[in-house]
Design a protein around this motif. Structure first.
Motif, mmCIF file in Angstrom:
data_model
loop_
_atom_site.group_PDB
_atom_site.id
_atom_site.type_symbol
_atom_site.label_atom_id
_atom_site.label_comp_id
_atom_site.label_asym_id
_atom_site.label_seq_id
_atom_site.Cartn_x
_atom_site.Cartn_y
_atom_site.Cartn_z
ATOM 1 N N ALA A 1 -4.146 4.315 5.207
ATOM 2 C CA ALA A 1 -3.371 2.884 5.056
ATOM 3 C C ALA A 1 -2.942 2.429 6.429
ATOM 4 C CB ALA A 1 -2.012 2.951 4.203
ATOM 5 N N LEU A 2 -2.452 3.086 7.312
ATOM 6 C CA LEU A 2 -2.090 2.739 8.643
ATOM 7 C C LEU A 2 -3.580 2.224 9.395
ATOM 8 C CD1 LEU A 2 0.442 5.347 9.667
ATOM 9 C CD2 LEU A 2 0.728 2.908 9.249
ATOM 10 N N ARG A 3 -4.563 3.226 9.222
ATOM 11 C CA ARG A 3 -5.755 2.640 9.880
ATOM 12 C C ARG A 3 -6.268 1.339 9.303
ATOM 13 N NH1 ARG A 3 -8.694 6.629 7.928
ATOM 14 N NH2 ARG A 3 -8.283 8.128 9.616
ATOM 15 N N PHE A 4 -6.379 1.139 7.841
ATOM 16 C CA PHE A 4 -6.495 0.072 7.411
ATOM 17 C C PHE A 4 -5.752 -1.058 8.117
ATOM 18 C CE2 PHE A 4 -5.855 -3.257 4.067
ATOM 19 C CZ PHE A 4 -7.018 -3.770 3.982
ATOM 20 N N ILE A 5 -4.417 -0.996 8.138
ATOM 21 C CA ILE A 5 -3.670 -2.185 8.502
ATOM 22 C C ILE A 5 -3.985 -2.504 10.111
ATOM 23 C CG2 ILE A 5 -1.164 -2.732 9.186
ATOM 24 C CD1 ILE A 5 -1.820 -2.953 6.141
ATOM 25 N N ASN A 6 -4.151 -1.327 10.880
ATOM 26 C CA ASN A 6 -4.481 -1.449 12.413
ATOM 27 C C ASN A 6 -5.921 -2.466 12.275
ATOM 28 O OD1 ASN A 6 -4.204 -0.832 15.117
ATOM 29 N ND2 ASN A 6 -6.131 0.193 14.640
ATOM 30 N N LEU B 1 1.005 -1.087 -0.259
ATOM 31 C CA LEU B 1 -0.033 0.089 -0.036
ATOM 32 C C LEU B 1 0.876 1.259 -0.122
ATOM 33 C CD1 LEU B 1 -2.761 -1.068 2.500
ATOM 34 C CD2 LEU B 1 -2.811 -0.920 0.090
ATOM 35 N N PHE B 2 1.798 1.222 0.814
ATOM 36 C CA PHE B 2 2.756 2.389 0.854
ATOM 37 C C PHE B 2 3.206 2.619 -0.507
ATOM 38 C CE2 PHE B 2 3.307 1.659 5.621
ATOM 39 C CZ PHE B 2 2.158 2.299 5.986
ATOM 40 N N THR B 3 3.893 1.536 -1.033
ATOM 41 C CA THR B 3 4.335 1.942 -2.570
ATOM 42 C C THR B 3 3.629 2.232 -3.490
ATOM 43 O OG1 THR B 3 5.681 -0.208 -2.260
ATOM 44 C CG2 THR B 3 5.337 0.407 -4.324
ATOM 45 N N ILE B 4 2.318 2.039 -3.256
ATOM 46 C CA ILE B 4 1.171 2.675 -4.252
ATOM 47 C C ILE B 4 1.282 4.031 -4.092
ATOM 48 C CG2 ILE B 4 -1.203 2.857 -4.990
ATOM 49 C CD1 ILE B 4 -1.107 -0.250 -4.434
ATOM 50 N N LEU B 5 1.154 4.266 -2.892
ATOM 51 C CA LEU B 5 0.738 5.876 -2.414
ATOM 52 C C LEU B 5 1.899 6.668 -2.551
ATOM 53 C CD1 LEU B 5 -0.749 5.311 1.157
ATOM 54 C CD2 LEU B 5 -1.872 5.960 -0.799
ATOM 55 N N GLU B 6 3.251 6.174 -2.221
ATOM 56 C CA GLU B 6 4.410 6.892 -2.511
ATOM 57 C C GLU B 6 4.867 7.195 -3.879
ATOM 58 O OE1 GLU B 6 7.259 4.527 -0.458
ATOM 59 O OE2 GLU B 6 6.568 5.104 1.658
ATOM 60 N N ASN B 7 4.131 6.475 -4.831
ATOM 61 C CA ASN B 7 4.240 6.735 -6.134
ATOM 62 C C ASN B 7 3.250 7.408 -6.877
ATOM 63 O OD1 ASN B 7 6.936 5.326 -7.240
ATOM 64 N ND2 ASN B 7 6.204 3.968 -5.833
ATOM 65 N N GLY B 8 2.277 8.133 -5.920
ATOM 66 C CA GLY B 8 1.187 9.027 -6.625
ATOM 67 C C GLY B 8 0.002 8.553 -6.739
ATOM 68 N N GLY B 9 -0.209 7.088 -6.128
ATOM 69 C CA GLY B 9 -1.631 6.577 -6.346
ATOM 70 C C GLY B 9 -2.454 6.506 -5.377
ATOM 71 N N THR B 10 -3.711 6.263 -5.480
ATOM 72 C CA THR B 10 -4.924 6.085 -4.613
ATOM 73 C C THR B 10 -5.312 4.674 -4.924
ATOM 74 O OG1 THR B 10 -5.714 8.288 -4.443
ATOM 75 C CG2 THR B 10 -7.173 6.681 -4.116
ATOM 76 N N VAL B 11 -5.680 3.658 -3.683
ATOM 77 C CA VAL B 11 -6.025 2.448 -3.672
ATOM 78 C C VAL B 11 -7.412 2.595 -3.516
ATOM 79 C CG1 VAL B 11 -5.995 0.224 -2.639
ATOM 80 C CG2 VAL B 11 -3.907 1.672 -2.544
#
Length: 212
Positions: free
Chosen positions: A155-160, A120-130
């Motif tokens: 993402a952190l909320r989802f992972i939690n 998820l962080f890889t997608i976000l850090e490269n400019g994407g929305t999941v």
């Protein structure tokens, strides 16, 4: 009550269930549907299975059931029983449908539960929305959950929620294989996201019947 009367009562209840899902603006839990229809949650689960078998695209999410709209279902045909075939648009090709005015793309990925946060962080850090996550299950067909993960906080909320046992990621029912709809500001950004996922070994190859 005769067998015919029982059948008709069940049929009427399922039509009411469909109507409630069709009118809902958010997912409806099995418990809520059971209470409103005056039956047990187990009966609701059975009704949903019957309706799906009849061709109704009812999606199970972490928050409840959602009836896919006709416009959503048009580009997402359910695979035949016993297969895991996805259409071209759902198997990794760019989609013409925009999300909030932005282009989207569906990617097929594979990883462990522990690697979910990095993916998820890889997608976000490269400019994407999941936008969402979905899988093709051999028995239940398409299972989907809307995510709307735009920021690291999302993402952190989802992972939690996953780590706390509130829910389980869909990838656990398909041995790690799943799909994400990703939105970005341009096709070039979507290309960059795919390259980043591929470099980490998350991008999964398409099966022969998933290709155009």
């Amino acid at each position: 009550m005769t067998e015919t009367e029982v059948y008709m009562a069940a049929d009427d209840r399922r039509q009411m269930l469909l109507a409630k899902l069709g009118d809902a603006s958010s997912p409806l839990s099995g418990g809520r549907l059971a209470k409103e229809l005056g039956v047990s949650r187990q009966i609701i689960v059975g009704d949903v299975a019957v309706l799906r078998a009849s061709g109704h695209d009812i999606v199970s999410t972490a928050r409840g059931y959602v009836l896919a709209k006709a416009s959503d279902a048009a580009g997402a045909a359910t695979p035949a029983s016993g297969t895991t075939r996805a259409s071209e648009n759902e198997a990794g090709g760019a989609r013409s449908v925009a999300h909030d005015g932005r282009p989207t793309r569906v990617v097929k990925v594979h990883h462990s539960v522990e690697q979910t946060s990095d993916e998820l962080f890889t997608i976000l850090e490269n400019g994407g929305t999941v936008v969402d996550v979905f899988v093709w299950h051999r028995v239940y067909g398409r299972l989907e959950a809307r995510l709307g993960i735009r920021t690291r906080k999302d993402a952190l909320r989802f992972i939690n929620d996953i780590e706390s046992g509130k829910s389980s990621p869909l990838l656990t029912v398909t041995s790690g294989y799943h799909y994400h709809t990703i939105a970005a500001d341009s096709e070039a950004t979507l290309d960059r996201i795919e390259r980043a996922l591929d470099s980490k070994g998350y991008l999964a190859p398409l099966l022969p019947d998933e290709r155009a």
